[in-house]
Structure formats: C-alpha cells, structure tokens
Scaffold this active site. Structure first.
Site, PDB file in Angstrom:
ATOM      1  N   ASP A  59     -23.866 -13.461 -17.360  1.00 28.16           N
ATOM      2  CA  ASP A  59     -23.445 -12.091 -17.070  1.00 28.16           C
ATOM      3  C   ASP A  59     -23.647 -11.233 -18.313  1.00 28.16           C
ATOM      4  O   ASP A  59     -23.296 -11.647 -19.425  1.00 28.16           O
ATOM      5  CB  ASP A  59     -21.980 -12.053 -16.645  1.00 28.16           C
ATOM      6  CG  ASP A  59     -21.553 -10.664 -16.199  1.00 28.16           C
ATOM      7  OD1 ASP A  59     -21.846 -10.307 -15.052  1.00 28.16           O
ATOM      8  OD2 ASP A  59     -20.947  -9.940 -17.010  1.00 28.16           O
TER       9      ASP A  59
ATOM     10  N   ASN B 165     -25.091   1.571 -18.793  1.00 29.07           N
ATOM     11  CA  ASN B 165     -25.553   2.542 -17.799  1.00 29.07           C
ATOM     12  C   ASN B 165     -24.885   3.896 -17.992  1.00 29.07           C
ATOM     13  O   ASN B 165     -25.540   4.947 -17.923  1.00 29.07           O
ATOM     14  CB  ASN B 165     -25.273   2.023 -16.389  1.00 29.07           C
ATOM     15  CG  ASN B 165     -26.343   1.059 -15.890  1.00 29.07           C
ATOM     16  OD1 ASN B 165     -27.494   1.137 -16.301  1.00 29.07           O
ATOM     17  ND2 ASN B 165     -25.955   0.153 -15.025  1.00 29.07           N
TER      18      ASN B 165
ATOM     19  N   ASP C 116     -31.920  -0.587 -16.663  1.00 26.47           N
ATOM     20  CA  ASP C 116     -33.012  -1.370 -16.074  1.00 26.47           C
ATOM     21  C   ASP C 116     -33.866  -2.023 -17.158  1.00 26.47           C
ATOM     22  O   ASP C 116     -34.261  -3.192 -17.041  1.00 26.47           O
ATOM     23  CB  ASP C 116     -33.894  -0.478 -15.199  1.00 26.47           C
ATOM     24  CG  ASP C 116     -33.203  -0.056 -13.914  1.00 26.47           C
ATOM     25  OD1 ASP C 116     -32.134  -0.619 -13.599  1.00 26.47           O
ATOM     26  OD2 ASP C 116     -33.730   0.845 -13.226  1.00 26.47           O
TER      27      ASP C 116
ATOM     28  N   GLU D 146     -25.936  -7.563 -12.577  1.00 27.37           N
ATOM     29  CA  GLU D 146     -26.273  -7.929 -13.953  1.00 27.37           C
ATOM     30  C   GLU D 146     -26.006  -9.400 -14.212  1.00 27.37           C
ATOM     31  O   GLU D 146     -25.811  -9.832 -15.338  1.00 27.37           O
ATOM     32  CB  GLU D 146     -25.498  -7.064 -14.957  1.00 27.37           C
ATOM     33  CG  GLU D 146     -23.994  -7.242 -14.931  1.00 27.37           C
ATOM     34  CD  GLU D 146     -23.281  -6.287 -13.999  1.00 27.37           C
ATOM     35  OE1 GLU D 146     -22.077  -6.102 -14.199  1.00 27.37           O
ATOM     36  OE2 GLU D 146     -23.920  -5.723 -13.087  1.00 27.37           O
TER      37      GLU D 146
END
Length: 243
Positions: A124, A132, A141, A167
């Site tokens: 993770d 973000n 991304d 993620e």
C-alpha cells in the site's frame, strides 16, 4: 512435390508452431487434382497449384497470399492487444485484480498438490491521498506508474504483481518461504523509498507499507484467509509508522 510425403509432414509441422509467425504455404502437385493435393490441404497448406506451373497464375496467387498474411497479422496483433487490455491494469501495466487473484488461486492449488509454500505481499502506498490532494491526480498517476516500475524491477522474473486496488498492489511469490518473502518485501520497501518520484520540476518522496503472509499447506482454510492475514500485517505496518 506432393508425391513426396515430406511435403505433408512439413505442412503439419508448420501448423503445429503455435507461437510462430503465420506461414502461407503453396504446395505444387503433379496434376490438376487428386488425393495427394487434398492431403496437403488437410495438413495445413493454404493453396495448391498443379504442374506445369504457370508463372502468371503463381504471381496472382502470391499477391493474394500477401493480402491474406497481412490480414492475419493485423488480426493477431489486435487479439493480443485485446488480451493484454483484458488482463492488465491500464495505468501501471501490472496484472489487474481479477488476473492476479486467479494466479494466486492456481499457485495455492499447486501448493496443495506439491506441498510447497506460497507467499503474498500486500503493498500500500503511504499517504497517497495527500499526494493527490497536494499535487493533483496527474502526479498521483505518475507516482503509481513509477512505483510499479520499481517494484517489478526488484522482483524475480517468475514473481507476479497485480494492482489490487486504488493504491494497493498484490505480489504473489510461488515457492517462497516466509523468511525469503520478508527479505524481498524489505528490498521492495528500499527501492521505492530510495529516491523521490519526479514529474516535470516536482519531486515527491513516496514510501510503501507492506504485509507479508505465507501459505503453508493446510494452514489457511482458503485464499481469503491468506489475504486477510496479509491485510492484518499491512495494518500493523501502517500502525507502526509506515514505510
């Protein structure tokens, strides 16, 4: 010549090469028809020309063959592209969730038959939401793509990695002991944390946390129990401070 049995054998062998480029085969026979010509077609020849050979007819057949081979290659490339898209994550290029879970099921089934170990690593990305929120989804991304590239580069050629969630990644390690899986997880952690992710002029330091679980024959009732064990370990890694 079709009177030579090796022609039929050659056609059959060419068609047995599943992964080879398509070969368009024109066989030449001794006459306008007959069982030998049909045998060549049944064995995989695409066309049969009788002898004596007419040069104009041969040129016409070769032009048609070029067109057919081009169509075959286009179809094959399109089919391969569709297969890749249906089995891989579009952003990271890793296996998608359904495929990586299917691979894990097959590895566990083989483990039951052969008595060897299977390990999984649940990965993770730490504080990904803040990446973000702070830098935008393009940076997010780019970070996922870079992380997946680093993870793939640190795995063994026969290890499997897939995008498990937003993620999260799942690594499947066939024939891997708990000790070796833990050592590999540490190597993955180091390669991600070793240098920041760069996009344009922006650098972002990202880390990952992981949970490791190993399948021992008959230890876990099903694959979901194995994944839950890895998820619990991942939670402990997060709670202990991440990275």
């Amino acid at each position: 010549s079709l009177s030579d049995l090796s022609v039929v054998t050659l056609c059959a062998r060419l068609r047995d090469r599943q992964d080879a480029p398509y070969a368009y085969v024109i066989a030449m026979g001794a006459g306008p028809g007959g069982d030998e010509q049909l045998a060549a077609l049944d064995a995989g020849a695409d066309d049969v020309l009788p002898r004596p050979l007419d040069p104009c007819t041969l040129r016409l057949r070769l032009r048609a063959a070029e067109h057919i081979v081009a169509l075959h290659n286009d179809f094959r490339e399109s089919r391969q592209a569709l297969t890749y898209k249906s089995t891989h994550d579009a952003l990271t290029g890793t296996w998608n969730r359904g495929e990586v879970l299917g691979i894990l099921e097959r590895e566990v089934a083989r483990s039951r038959r052969e008595g060897w170990q299977v390990a999984v690593i649940m990965v993770d990305v730490d504080r990904f939401k803040s990446v973000n929120d702070t830098y935008g989804h393009l940076m997010g991304d780019a970070a996922l793509r870079e992380i997946s590239t680093r993870l793939i580069g640190s795995l063994r050629p026969y290890d499997i990695i897939g995008r498990y969630g937003g993620e999260e990644f799942l690594v499947v390690l066939g024939g891997c002991s708990p000790r070796n899986a833990r050592a590999l997880a540490e190597r993955l952690r180091e390669t991600v944390a070793s240098e920041p992710v760069r996009v344009a002029e922006v650098e972002v330091t990202v880390t990952i946390s992981m949970g490791v679980a190993a399948w021992e024959p008959n230890e876990y009732g099903d694959i979901q129990a194995l994944l839950r064990a890895a998820d619990v370990a991942l939670y402990e890694a997060k709670r202990a401070g991440r990275n």
